[in-house]
Design an enzyme around this catalytic site. Structure first.
Site, PDB file in Angstrom:
ATOM      1  N   GLU A 175       0.825  -1.196   0.000  1.00 24.34           N
ATOM      2  CA  GLU A 175       0.000   0.000   0.000  1.00 24.34           C
ATOM      3  C   GLU A 175       0.867   1.255   0.000  1.00 24.34           C
ATOM      4  OE1 GLU A 175      -3.635  -0.046   1.319  1.00 24.34           O
ATOM      5  OE2 GLU A 175      -3.697   2.034   0.684  1.00 24.34           O
ATOM      6  N   ASP A 235       1.059   4.134  -3.210  1.00 26.92           N
ATOM      7  CA  ASP A 235       0.765   5.559  -3.079  1.00 26.92           C
ATOM      8  C   ASP A 235       1.892   6.427  -3.617  1.00 26.92           C
ATOM      9  OD1 ASP A 235      -1.354   4.564  -1.689  1.00 26.92           O
ATOM     10  OD2 ASP A 235      -0.988   5.679   0.163  1.00 26.92           O
ATOM     11  N   SER A 288      -7.080   2.835  -3.366  1.00 26.96           N
ATOM     12  CA  SER A 288      -5.819   3.411  -2.887  1.00 26.96           C
ATOM     13  C   SER A 288      -4.850   3.587  -4.052  1.00 26.96           C
ATOM     14  CB  SER A 288      -5.195   2.563  -1.792  1.00 26.96           C
ATOM     15  OG  SER A 288      -5.498   1.217  -1.966  1.00 26.96           O
ATOM     16  N   ASP A 327     -16.781  10.855 -18.541  1.00 31.82           N
ATOM     17  CA  ASP A 327     -17.927  10.327 -17.806  1.00 31.82           C
ATOM     18  C   ASP A 327     -17.899   8.791 -17.846  1.00 31.82           C
ATOM     19  OD1 ASP A 327     -20.257  10.174 -16.410  1.00 31.82           O
ATOM     20  OD2 ASP A 327     -21.550  10.991 -17.986  1.00 31.82           O
ATOM     21  N   VAL A 328     -18.107   8.190 -16.690  1.00 31.10           N
ATOM     22  CA  VAL A 328     -18.167   6.726 -16.624  1.00 31.10           C
ATOM     23  C   VAL A 328     -19.635   6.356 -16.473  1.00 31.10           C
ATOM     24  CG1 VAL A 328     -17.431   4.674 -15.348  1.00 31.10           C
ATOM     25  CG2 VAL A 328     -15.896   6.646 -15.557  1.00 31.10           C
ATOM     26  N   ASP A 375     -22.594  10.183 -10.551  1.00 33.04           N
ATOM     27  CA  ASP A 375     -23.230   9.019  -9.923  1.00 33.04           C
ATOM     28  C   ASP A 375     -22.449   8.611  -8.684  1.00 33.04           C
ATOM     29  OD1 ASP A 375     -21.178   6.913 -10.733  1.00 33.04           O
ATOM     30  OD2 ASP A 375     -21.720   7.705 -12.695  1.00 33.04           O
TER      31      ASP A 375
END
Ligand SMILES: *[C@@H]1O[C@H](CO)[C@@H](O)[C@H](O)[C@H]1NC(C)=O
Ligand SMILES: *[C@@H]1O[C@H](CO)[C@@H](O)[C@H](O)[C@H]1NC(C)=O
Ligand SMILES: *[C@@H]1O[C@H](CO)[C@@H](O)[C@H](O)[C@H]1NC(C)=O
Ligand SMILES: *[C@@H]1O[C@H](CO)[C@@H](O)[C@H](O)[C@H]1NC(C)=O
Ligand SMILES: *[C@@H]1O[C@H](CO)[C@@H](O)[C@H](O)[C@H]1NC(C)=O
Length: 564
Positions: A271, A275, A476, A518-519, A544
């Site tokens: 993780e 990042d 993440s 836009d998704v 959304d």
């Protein structure tokens, strides 16, 4: 059953105890993945964090509204930490009453912060238990990390009740990491069956989001940060290796400029590496800081510690990305409200806070036989942060358009009211998809809806312990990608002498999706019950609660956000 207990026990005690409970709705049950080690010896030292009642909360909110609304005459007129301190600093009375209370218990070893609204004090467990009637300190362990927490709710004396928001270090345990490895292995099997696989690398991201080789940072005073609370360390050698492999096509930095906290000698975490490697790939050639667990002690709440630190540092990076979240229903309202004020304090200073929307879709809370509801996540659900969801490529073998990543966290807060900046966007969504919405009993549409935007979150390559590892997924990943892109926009703004973007949402929602891809396809996951059958909300044209407004088209977003 669990919820019922945690609800009633404090209520029962609060009528008996002398003082009152500051966090009557805080979940005090220790999650099952923690093992009880034993009672803490009365002579052992603990460090607790006292959140003092602030001043002028409404004024702070109003200032944030003005400095973040592009149509306001005060847009971008950010405050310094000194100015924030002048506004929120607790009254003399509050400071005195709390000081006297602590001193009357012999507690004198306290540190304060610039804004005077936090005190961190050291005391023995015995003193802590007398100071906070009800508290009982025990030691717990998970994955080799020990924490000290109270097994029962604490109260405070009547005299100080109105002067405190909460006391930190008694209840909240760090949530389990976002289970990247689990997502990893599940998907790996799926992908292997299909045979071929196109992983996400910096050049794939830069191609998809239209970043050219020259779209890198050049401003002297720009910076960005990632904050990590999962007992993980990023590895400088992994970062250098990652950039060596994947950074050939654009100018970048291969080193972190500043680590705030202790960079331990332990194993590098996936993780932590994710990042840093990705914020430095989109926010290329921009000075990067890492906030990590600072000299951890056993009664620390790492996330709270980071918030306290922000109130004590006058010079901070403009953009922070944080892959951290917990179930709203496990946290007290008092705690969340106060942390939300801390986000406002950062926002008025021109700091952009980006939180991952979570990897459990709409989430699921069971509260009875066949009775479920969605389960929002905090801080993703705070109205004063920008929350980032996740997508995947429609065709995993090509840099094509994006669809919903089914893990993408999203939904409606049960704690925070819907902020004005998003009311019409959310209303539009609810009307468009009215016929296909999940049953109304699963969520409350009067709450803050999230996420605000999204980016790819599936199939990343990461270098970990010197080895490139594929199939890493989660919000993440998408959060630092968006963070780096906002940093590039800040860079261009700073070069033009304009203020940093600061709290982005009011301006983002005014774009109404302009400059974002836009998704519109796919749904995210939720309760596996008969009513919803594993399906939460679905993406739709425009905003959304799965992918927000969509994913960044850098040149257009830059143009839209570069105007005053
Ligand atoms: C905040 O910073 C001041 C000065 O730099 C320092 O003396 C103080 O100990 C810090 N507070 C905390 C809680 O670390
Ligand atoms: C950005 O990317 C999209 C899709 O990959 C492409 O259609 C468009 O022409 C690119 N350029 C700009 C300036 O939007
Ligand atoms: C990288 O950033 C520095 C400022 O931090 C700047 O002087 C330099 O020109 C940048 N490099 C490129 C290739 O833009
Ligand atoms: C960078 O910005 C900070 C304020 O955020 C300022 O104090 C400092 O002097 C600046 N440094 C440079 C090199 O401009
Ligand atoms: C939804 O939340 C609001 C407060 O945000 C509350 O007043 C209302 O009762 C809630 N509705 C349901 C059905 O829980």
């Amino acid at each position: 059953m669990d919820t019922l207990l945690t609800f009633w026990i404090p209520l029962l005690f609060s009528s008996l105890a002398l003082g009152g409970y500051l966090e009557h709705d805080q979940d005090v049950l220790i999650p099952h993945d923690w093992t009880h080690v034993g009672r803490v010896d009365p002579t052992e030292e603990l460090e607790l964090t006292f959140a003092l009642k602030q001043h002028n909360g409404d004024m702070l909110e109003e200032i944030l509204r003005r400095v973040s609304d592009p149509d306001s005459a005060f847009y971008g007129k950010h405050l310094t930490l000194e100015e924030v301190s002048f506004i929120v600093r607790p009254t003399e009375l509050t400071q005195k009453v709390v000081d006297r209370w602590l001193q009357s218990h012999g507690i004198t070893n306290c540190l304060t912060v610039h804004t005077r609204d936090f005190l961190q004090c050291t005391m023995t467990a015995k003193v802590a238990e007398t100071l906070l009637p009800g508290s009982k300190f025990h030691r717990y362990i998970r994955d080799g990390h020990t924490f000290v927490r109270s097994s029962a709710p604490y109260s405070v004396h009547d005299d100080v009740h109105q002067h405190l928001d909460f006391v930190g270090g008694l209840h909240r345990l760090p949530p389990k990491g976002q289970d990247l490895f689990k997502t990893l292995s599940n998907r790996k099997q799926k992908q292997v069956k299909r045979g071929v696989h196109l992983g996400v690398t910096p050049s794939i991201l830069r191609a998809r989001y239209n970043l050219t080789a020259t779209d890198v940072g050049t401003a002297q005073n720009n910076s960005q940060a990632v904050a990590q609370f999962l007992e993980q360390y990023y590895s400088p050698a992994d970062l250098a290796e990652f950039m060596g492999i994947y950074g050939r096509s654009f100018k970048h930095l291969s080193q972190v400029d500043r680590v705030v906290g202790t960079q331990g000698a332990g194993k590098a975490g996936i993780e932590a590496s994710l990042d840093v490697e990705y914020i430095m790939s989109t926010g290329a050639n921009i000075s990067t800081w890492v906030f990590t667990n600072p000299g951890r002690h056993e009664s620390q709440e790492p996330f709270l510690q980071w918030m306290v630190l922000l109130s004590n540092m006058s010079d901070l990076p403009w953009v922070h990305t944080i892959s951290y979240g917990d179930d709203e229903d496990s946290l007290s309202t008092a705690y969340m409200m106060r942390i939300n004020t801390e986000f406002m304090k950062a926002g008025v200073r021109g700091i952009s806070l980006l939180f991952a929307s979570g990897d459990s879709g709409a989430g699921c809370k069971h509260f009875g036989k066949d009775q479920n509801s969605f389960r929002p996540s905090f801080p993703a659900s705070s109205p004063y942060v920008t929350t980032v969801g996740g997508t995947s490529f429609k065709n995993p073998f090509k840099v094509t358009f994006e669809v919903t990543d089914y893990i993408s966290g999203g939904g409606f807060s049960n704690v925070f009211k819907m902020p004005d900046y998003q009311a019409s966007a959310v209303d539009g969504y609810l009307k468009t998809v009215a016929a296909t919405l999940p049953p109304k009993t699963y969520y409350n549409t009067s709450g803050r809806a999230y996420p605000d935007m999204a980016a790819l979150s599936d199939n990343y390559w990461v270098v970990i312990n010197r080895v490139p590892v594929p199939w890493v997924s989660g919000t993440s990943a998408s959060t630092p990608v968006v963070g780096g892109i906002l940093s590039l926009i800040n860079d261009q703004r700073l070069l033009k002498g304009l203020p940093a973007l600061g709290f982005l949402n009011p301006r983002l929602y005014k774009l109404k999706g302009q400059a974002l891809f836009d998704v519109t396809e796919g749904c995210h996951l939720a309760c596996l019950d008969e009513q919803v059958q594993g399906k939460g909300f679905c993406a739709a044209p425009s905003w959304d609660p799965v992918t927000g407004w969509g994913t960044p088209n850098y040149p257009e977003l830059l143009a839209a956000l570069l105007a005053e």
